[in-house]
Design an enzyme around this catalytic site. Structure first.
Site, PDB file in Angstrom:
ATOM      1  N   GLY A 240     -69.892 -21.658  81.221  1.00 36.04           N
ATOM      2  CA  GLY A 240     -70.160 -20.500  80.361  1.00 36.04           C
ATOM      3  C   GLY A 240     -71.206 -19.594  80.976  1.00 36.04           C
ATOM      4  O   GLY A 240     -72.222 -20.059  81.499  1.00 36.04           O
TER       5      GLY A 240
ATOM      6  N   HIS B 194     -69.304 -12.160  57.983  1.00 37.30           N
ATOM      7  CA  HIS B 194     -70.135 -10.962  58.140  1.00 37.30           C
ATOM      8  C   HIS B 194     -69.649  -9.861  57.198  1.00 37.30           C
ATOM      9  O   HIS B 194     -68.458  -9.566  57.155  1.00 37.30           O
ATOM     10  CB  HIS B 194     -70.071 -10.480  59.589  1.00 37.30           C
ATOM     11  CG  HIS B 194     -71.209  -9.582  59.953  1.00 37.30           C
ATOM     12  ND1 HIS B 194     -71.402  -8.365  59.352  1.00 37.30           N
ATOM     13  CD2 HIS B 194     -72.227  -9.737  60.834  1.00 37.30           C
ATOM     14  CE1 HIS B 194     -72.488  -7.805  59.859  1.00 37.30           C
ATOM     15  NE2 HIS B 194     -73.013  -8.620  60.753  1.00 37.30           N
TER      16      HIS B 194
ATOM     17  N   GLY C 265     -72.293 -16.650  79.238  1.00 38.50           N
ATOM     18  CA  GLY C 265     -72.853 -15.755  78.227  1.00 38.50           C
ATOM     19  C   GLY C 265     -74.372 -15.798  78.285  1.00 38.50           C
ATOM     20  O   GLY C 265     -74.960 -16.291  79.257  1.00 38.50           O
TER      21      GLY C 265
ATOM     22  N   ARG D  71     -76.487 -11.872  54.859  1.00 36.24           N
ATOM     23  CA  ARG D  71     -75.059 -11.575  55.059  1.00 36.24           C
ATOM     24  C   ARG D  71     -74.158 -12.273  54.049  1.00 36.24           C
ATOM     25  O   ARG D  71     -73.184 -11.688  53.571  1.00 36.24           O
ATOM     26  CB  ARG D  71     -74.647 -12.000  56.473  1.00 36.24           C
ATOM     27  CG  ARG D  71     -75.267 -11.124  57.526  1.00 36.24           C
ATOM     28  CD  ARG D  71     -74.904 -11.583  58.921  1.00 36.24           C
ATOM     29  NE  ARG D  71     -75.624 -10.783  59.895  1.00 36.24           N
ATOM     30  CZ  ARG D  71     -75.560 -10.973  61.199  1.00 36.24           C
ATOM     31  NH1 ARG D  71     -74.818 -11.942  61.689  1.00 36.24           N
ATOM     32  NH2 ARG D  71     -76.237 -10.206  62.021  1.00 36.24           N
TER      33      ARG D  71
HETATM   34  C1  LIG Z   1     -69.227  -8.837  67.412  1.00 36.64           C
HETATM   35  C2  LIG Z   1     -70.467  -9.703  67.512  1.00 36.64           C
HETATM   36  C3  LIG Z   1     -71.720  -9.146  67.288  1.00 36.64           C
HETATM   37  C4  LIG Z   1     -72.877  -9.922  67.349  1.00 36.64           C
HETATM   38  N1  LIG Z   1     -74.106  -9.335  67.152  1.00 36.64           N
HETATM   39  C5  LIG Z   1     -75.244 -10.085  67.257  1.00 36.64           C
HETATM   40  C6  LIG Z   1     -76.534  -9.493  67.123  1.00 36.64           C
HETATM   41  O1  LIG Z   1     -76.669  -8.296  66.908  1.00 36.64           O
HETATM   42  N2  LIG Z   1     -77.636 -10.282  67.244  1.00 36.64           N
HETATM   43  C7  LIG Z   1     -77.529 -11.632  67.502  1.00 36.64           C
HETATM   44  O2  LIG Z   1     -78.572 -12.312  67.617  1.00 36.64           O
HETATM   45  N3  LIG Z   1     -76.309 -12.227  67.645  1.00 36.64           N
HETATM   46  C8  LIG Z   1     -75.179 -11.480  67.534  1.00 36.64           C
HETATM   47  N4  LIG Z   1     -73.944 -12.070  67.685  1.00 36.64           N
HETATM   48  C9  LIG Z   1     -73.899 -13.484  68.043  1.00 36.64           C
HETATM   49  C10 LIG Z   1     -74.212 -13.668  69.545  1.00 36.64           C
HETATM   50  O3  LIG Z   1     -73.629 -12.614  70.272  1.00 36.64           O
HETATM   51  C11 LIG Z   1     -73.667 -14.992  70.062  1.00 36.64           C
HETATM   52  O4  LIG Z   1     -74.192 -16.045  69.298  1.00 36.64           O
HETATM   53  C12 LIG Z   1     -74.079 -15.237  71.512  1.00 36.64           C
HETATM   54  O5  LIG Z   1     -73.875 -14.090  72.307  1.00 36.64           O
HETATM   55  C13 LIG Z   1     -73.291 -16.394  72.083  1.00 36.64           C
HETATM   56  O6  LIG Z   1     -73.647 -16.562  73.438  1.00 36.64           O
HETATM   57  P1  LIG Z   1     -73.075 -17.758  74.277  1.00 36.64           P
HETATM   58  O7  LIG Z   1     -73.653 -17.649  75.643  1.00 36.64           O
HETATM   59  O8  LIG Z   1     -73.305 -19.033  73.528  1.00 36.64           O
HETATM   60  O9  LIG Z   1     -71.470 -17.559  74.286  1.00 36.64           O
HETATM   61  P2  LIG Z   1     -70.499 -16.442  74.929  1.00 36.64           P
HETATM   62  O10 LIG Z   1     -71.206 -15.178  75.256  1.00 36.64           O
HETATM   63  O11 LIG Z   1     -69.293 -16.386  74.040  1.00 36.64           O
HETATM   64  O12 LIG Z   1     -70.082 -17.073  76.318  1.00 36.64           O
HETATM   65  C14 LIG Z   1     -69.179 -18.147  76.406  1.00 36.64           C
HETATM   66  C15 LIG Z   1     -68.891 -18.391  77.863  1.00 36.64           C
HETATM   67  O13 LIG Z   1     -68.179 -19.615  77.976  1.00 36.64           O
HETATM   68  C16 LIG Z   1     -67.031 -19.423  78.789  1.00 36.64           C
HETATM   69  N5  LIG Z   1     -66.011 -20.388  78.335  1.00 36.64           N
HETATM   70  C17 LIG Z   1     -65.570 -20.630  77.072  1.00 36.64           C
HETATM   71  N6  LIG Z   1     -64.657 -21.621  77.076  1.00 36.64           N
HETATM   72  C18 LIG Z   1     -64.535 -22.017  78.374  1.00 36.64           C
HETATM   73  C19 LIG Z   1     -63.740 -22.992  79.046  1.00 36.64           C
HETATM   74  N7  LIG Z   1     -62.885 -23.802  78.398  1.00 36.64           N
HETATM   75  N8  LIG Z   1     -63.857 -23.100  80.408  1.00 36.64           N
HETATM   76  C20 LIG Z   1     -64.720 -22.291  81.107  1.00 36.64           C
HETATM   77  N9  LIG Z   1     -65.503 -21.368  80.523  1.00 36.64           N
HETATM   78  C21 LIG Z   1     -65.396 -21.232  79.181  1.00 36.64           C
HETATM   79  C22 LIG Z   1     -66.633 -17.975  78.605  1.00 36.64           C
HETATM   80  O14 LIG Z   1     -65.886 -17.548  79.720  1.00 36.64           O
HETATM   81  C23 LIG Z   1     -68.021 -17.322  78.536  1.00 36.64           C
HETATM   82  O15 LIG Z   1     -68.496 -17.100  79.840  1.00 36.64           O
HETATM   83  C24 LIG Z   1     -72.771 -11.304  67.626  1.00 36.64           C
HETATM   84  C25 LIG Z   1     -71.513 -11.877  67.850  1.00 36.64           C
HETATM   85  C26 LIG Z   1     -70.368 -11.092  67.788  1.00 36.64           C
HETATM   86  C27 LIG Z   1     -69.013 -11.733  68.004  1.00 36.64           C
END
Ligand SMILES: Cc1cc2nc3c(=O)[nH]c(=O)nc-3n(C[C@H](O)[C@H](O)[C@H](O)COP(=O)(O)OP(=O)(O)OC[C@H]3O[C@@H](n4cnc5c(N)ncnc54)[C@H](O)[C@@H]3O)c2cc1C
Length: 416
Positions: free
Chosen positions: A40, A266, A42, A337
């Site tokens: 991941g 939301h 993100g 929310r």
């Molecule tokens: C529309 C929206 C608006 C939001 N606004 C806010 C906000 O204003 N403030 C706030 O605090 N939070 C907000 N959130 C929540 C926040 O964005 C998320 O909680 C956070 O960005 C998640 O980050 P992450 O790194 O855990 O996951 P992600 O950014 O989803 O990254 C997941 C990663 O895992 C990889 N991956 C997934 N499955 C696999 C697999 N099987 N094999 C290999 N790679 C894989 C993907 O390719 C990606 O690189 C929002 C969410 C959304 C959807």
């Protein structure tokens, strides 16, 4: 079965600080011998990999997309909370801790929430150092706005695209480590399985999405940072890759999966508008700073709107029901929310909903536009208004937006 969340001992406010002071360290020469897999890219994965690389470990990082910058964190809009108390409105580490525990329905792990509140300000400093262009006020200081569920302004933001800017910052830090050679990046790889040796995660099997081949990678430790699982629902605000597949693989190999029902609805999403859409679009939480939520007071008006016989701008002020302000005068439109979502559904179920389906309420920025001017609102939310116009074909500067609750944020997942 023993559930051990490994929360450190000691008084709540000192648990993690004590742990950090006493945790085992690895000497620099040994770090170079340790391989860590991060799945991941993100905000979670990219920052973990960049930090581990900077510490001196050998890191391999994987993502489904063609670039780490396409992780779904890019979609986050409204902002990130921290207790710097720049507006001097009474914020403190304790208040962020309290609001978060309360907002989590008193079910969050308090020690971890306490840590989050403690380090929140440092995270903002780190992001600024990485070049994240947070909004600034007239005097040049970082600006703040409010999120639902709090009575202070502690949200740092970059217009309506905070996640994108944060992800670019994290990507910058990750790229530095890739360039240095401490992190190796594997794009277009989907994790298919976890390799477990003697009860410990020691590697992953991936599918190369370009040539279809299965590949295997070894690591002394595996970090799963694969985001949410909103796509287990038919429609959500999440990307199609937020499908929970990695969490499911890990679960099958013996990890626990906790609280899948902890799904946030939301309140401010663009309503469903057809049979063929694959996802829903969020209209940021931040709009509730300047937008007022209402439905018609009279059912007859709501029915006329549903049939297209009446426009919202034709409804007089005294015939509008600003139901959140009426029911929750202290928080008004900034209630948490879940409260705002339930209230919208209640009004629509009672027959006061708008739009052609009756499953929508208005989010109206007219007062704020009149008070502050269109240019100020455009500077704050311009990209959101543009997105709304593209999807709904209405101009929200001229007519209120329609919004409705939708599946958004998933708080369950692999149990840690
Ligand atoms: C529309 C929206 C608006 C939001 N606004 C806010 C906000 O204003 N403030 C706030 O605090 N939070 C907000 N959130 C929540 C926040 O964005 C998320 O909680 C956070 O960005 C998640 O980050 P992450 O790194 O855990 O996951 P992600 O950014 O989803 O990254 C997941 C990663 O895992 C990889 N991956 C997934 N499955 C696999 C697999 N099987 N094999 C290999 N790679 C894989 C993907 O390719 C990606 O690189 C929002 C969410 C959304 C959807």
């Amino acid at each position: 079965m023993k559930l051990d969340s490994k929360i450190p001992e000691g008084p709540l406010a000192e648990k993690w600080t004590n742990y950090k002071s006493h945790q085992d360290l690895v000497n620099p020469a040994n770090k170079r011998k340790i391989d860590i897999i991060v799945v991941g890219t993100g905000l979670a994965g990219a920052s973990a990999a960049a930090s581990l690389g900077e510490l001196g470990f050998n890191v391999k990082i994987f993502c489904i997309q063609d670039s780490p910058r396409r992780a779904h964190s890019i979609a986050a809009q409204g902002g990130i909370n921290a207790t710097k108390n720049y507006p001097n409105d009474g914020d403190s580490t304790y208040r962020l801790f309290y609001d978060t525990v309360k907002g989590g329905d008193y079910r969050a792990r308090e020690a971890n929430v306490c840590r989050l509140a403690e380090v929140s300000s440092n995270i903002i400093d780190q992001c600024v150092a990485q070049g994240v262009p947070f909004a600034r006020d007239y005097g040049g200081l970082l600006d703040n706005r409010s999120f639902g569920g709090s009575l202070v302004s502690r949200t740092f933001y970059a217009r309506g695209q905070t996640g994108q800017q944060l992800l670019l910052g994290a990507y910058g830090a990750l790229s530095k480590e890739i360039h240095k050679g401490s992190v190796e990046l594997f794009t277009r790889r989907e994790m298919m399985d976890l390799v477990v040796i003697d009860g410990k995660a020691r590697g992953i099997i991936t599918r190369n999405l370009i040539n279809g081949e299965l590949e295997r990678y070894f690591g002394h430790a595996v970090v799963i940072a694969t985001g949410g699982y909103g796509n287990v629902f038919f429609l959500s605000t999440m990307a199609m890759t937020s499908n929970g597949s990695a969490a499911w693989q890990v679960y099958k190999k013996g990890a626990f999966f906790g609280n899948p029902n902890f799904t946030q609805i939301h309140p401010t999403c663009i309503p469903v508008h057809g049979d063929y859409q694959s996802k829903l679009t969020l209209m940021s939480e931040s709009l509730r700073n300047d937008g007022r939520i209402w439905v018609p007071k009279n059912k007859e008006d709501a029915q006329k709107i549903q049939k297209g016989e009446l426009r919202p701008t034709e409804i007089k002020e005294e015939d509008r029901d600003y139901y959140l302000e009426r029911r929750y005068p202290a928080f008004g439109n900034l209630v948490p929310r879940d409260v705002a979502s339930r209230a919208a559904k209640e009004r629509c179920d009672a027959g006061f909903g708008v739009g052609s389906t009756g499953l929508a309420v208005y989010l109206d920025c007219a007062d704020a536009i009149e008070r502050l001017g269109k240019n100020v609102i455009e500077a704050r939310y311009g990209n959101l208004f543009q997105m709304y116009e593209k999807i709904v074909d209405e101009v929200p500067y001229d007519t209120p937006m329609m919004i409705y609750p939708a599946i958004h944020y998933t708080m369950g997942g692999i149990w840690v």
